[in-house]
Design an enzyme around this catalytic site. Structure first.
Site, PDB file in Angstrom:
ATOM      1  N   GLY A 227       0.799  -1.225   0.000  1.00 53.52           N
ATOM      2  CA  GLY A 227       0.000   0.000   0.000  1.00 53.52           C
ATOM      3  C   GLY A 227       0.825   1.265   0.000  1.00 53.52           C
ATOM      4  N   GLY A 228       2.068   1.191  -0.486  1.00 59.31           N
ATOM      5  CA  GLY A 228       2.864   2.401  -0.642  1.00 59.31           C
ATOM      6  C   GLY A 228       3.229   3.096   0.647  1.00 59.31           C
TER       7      GLY A 228
ATOM      8  CB  SER B   1       3.610  -3.263  -3.090  1.00 63.52           C
ATOM      9  OG  SER B   1       3.714  -1.965  -3.608  1.00 63.52           O
TER      10      SER B   1
END
Length: 533
Positions: free
Chosen positions: A117-118, A203
């Site tokens: 989720g960055g 991610s």
């Protein structure tokens, strides 16, 4: 110590942790024990905002752990996130556990999964990370929440002055370290082996596990690492210097019209989140804080200062889209060469040779590969390369290439969006191009055995067969440090300059072209990949 109370649909059960008893459930349908919303640190609220997570105090009685706790403070950024948690809250340092056997003597391997989720969104309650399937395969599975955005990464001279290491920021990573310590101390009570903890993530979660592999605070807590699309070196989310992070923090505090950190700590969490959104202060980066990162993580990798454990890492075939290179220009050879020249004016000729294109189709292919490398693929590979150079343990690398199937009929009004997500089709804008490969985040449900939890896509037999293969590779790696076995096609080692390609057919691919591309990218970044300096 475990005690049970039985009902018709499920059984409640109590487990003793180091701080007190918790009560979860036994789900008869899945034959898995579930403990949700288990606290691993004090709520980081009030004066504890922007401080390292503090140990929980012991409690009397029994804490309920039957439902997901609140997710961390965040904005609704990504269209593919589906939460089972009830709300957002600054009180969010909780984890979730799935196990099919609570017998401590059996010592099952453990998977601790950190969501993506960055660093600004996500939650351990998302169905794609659910641990039921992994638990059914003999792996105690844990998902973890950690602080996000300004709550997880703000650095500032005032905050650095509060610490004994004269640094600040990276609270998200410190949360993850605290969670790993909790798992190490408690997982035996859930049937897990504290000496066999594999950490994984996708991610920002993959960046996190690469960071945890490197940091001296956590490298001794883990037995294996799985990284899906990203690392903390070589990407746009790589580390800032502490000075840069502190100067950014000063600017942020000024933009929020606050006179001090103390004033910001008095703000309600929702007010603070809203103010950051209004000022577009959304994205944050880790920093070299003298503590979690005592020095640049790239240099630490080069020096061999990281956990010497097996690593399985890889990327998807469409981490980025060709239009991220071409923009709105048609995919002609001329437009492609013009775009590359704008990106790399001094190295243009080398790039068009290494990412060749001769017609419209190959333009889209080359531009997609370049966009993917610029986003996360190079970052993931360089991590694997440096670990492979300095570790006696095996490294395994993959390319996940299977496009998602068509949307289920009830979702035909959706279209692709940021980072593999979906949004409502815009009536006044042209449709987004369809996937030309496996988009960022597409592999998660496959790897975790959770296709059925995602109702958006019309999964077919091919998808379930691919998921069974990919999950089995992951299961083998978590259990043995090697993905091979179970009559699967042989997965070569990274040291052989080979990677596996996961699609309907599982094949292997020589990485010589990748290496040439990444040697060039490294040189541009001031790192001689050939010499390692």
């Amino acid at each position: 110590m475990v005690s049970f109370s039985t009902s018709a649909a499920q059984s409640a059960l109590q487990v003793q942790t180091t701080k007190g008893q918790i009560e979860g459930i036994y789900a008869q349908e899945s034959d898995v024990y579930e403990f949700k919303g288990v606290p691993y640190a004090k709520p980081p609220v009030g004066d504890l905002r922007w401080k390292a997570p503090q140990p929980m105090e012991s409690w009397q009685g029994v804490k309920q752990a039957k439902s997901f706790a609140s997710r961390p403070m965040q904005l609704p950024i990504f269209g593919d996130m589906n939460f089972r948690s009830p709300k957002i809250s600054e009180d969010s340092l909780y984890l979730n556990i799935w196990s099919n056997d609570l017998t401590p003597q059996n010592k099952q391997p453990v998977l601790v999964y950190f969501h993506g989720g960055g660093f600004i969104a996500g939650d351990g309650s998302e169905p794609r990370y659910d641990g039921t399937s992994m638990a059914q395969n003999g792996i105690v599975t844990v998902t973890v929440n950690y602080r996000l955005g300004i709550f997880g990464f703000l650095a500032h001279p005032e905050l650095s002055a509060e610490t004994d290491y004269a640094g600040s920021g990276n609270y998200a990573f410190l949360d993850q370290v605290a969670a790993l310590h909790w798992v190490k101390d408690n997982i035996a009570a859930f049937g897990g082996d504290p000496q066999r903890i594999t950490i994984a993530g996708e991610s920002a979660g993959s960046m996190s596990v690469s960071a945890l592999m490197i940091s001296p605070l956590s490298k001794d807590l883990i037995a294996g690492v799985i990284g899906e699309s990203g690392s903390v070196v070589g990407s746009n989310l790589s580390t800032n210097s502490l000075h840069t992070a502190e100067q950014n923090g000063i600017e942020i505090v000024n933009k929020l019209a606050a006179k001090s950190i103390a004033e910001l700590r008095k703000l309600d969490a929702q007010q603070l989140l809203d103010k950051t959104a209004q000022q577009q202060l959304i994205w944050f980066r880790p920093n070299i804080d003298n503590h979690f990162f005592p020095e640049d993580p790239l240099q630490m990798l080069q020096k061999g200062q990281y956990a010497k454990v097996p690593l399985l890492a890889g990327v998807n075939s469409q981490e980025g889209s060709f239009n991220q290179v071409l923009g709105e220009r048609p995919p002609t050879v001329e437009n492609y060469q013009t775009a590359v020249k704008q990106l790399y004016p001094e190295h243009y000729q080398q790039f068009v040779e290494l990412y060749p294109a001769t017609d419209s189709g190959s333009v889209m292919d080359a531009a997609q590969e370049l966009a993917s490398d610029r986003f996360l693929s190079y970052s993931t590979w360089i991590w694997a390369e440096l670990v492979n150079r300095g570790s006696e343990h095996d490294v395994f690398y993959y390319l996940y290439a299977h496009p998602r199937p068509q949307l289920a009929p009830e979702y035909d009004d959706m279209e692709p969006a940021l980072a593999g997500g979906l949004v409502k089709k815009a009536k006044d804008k042209p449709a987004q191009p369809s996937s030309r490969g496996a988009v960022h985040s597409a592999e998660i449900e496959y790897a975790m055995g959770n296709l059925a939890s995602n109702k958006v896509f019309d999964w077919n037999d091919d998808d379930y067969a691919i998921s069974a293969n990919m999950q089995q590779y992951f299961i083998n790696f978590i259990k043995t440090g090697n993905p091979n076995g179970s009559e699967l096609p042989e997965w070569p080692e990274f040291a052989d300059n080979q990677r596996i390609v996961i699609d309907k057919q599982i094949t292997t691919q020589d990485m010589s072209l990748l290496r040439k591309r990444y040697e060039l990218m490294s040189a541009i970044n001031g790192f001689d990949l050939k010499s390692g300096k």
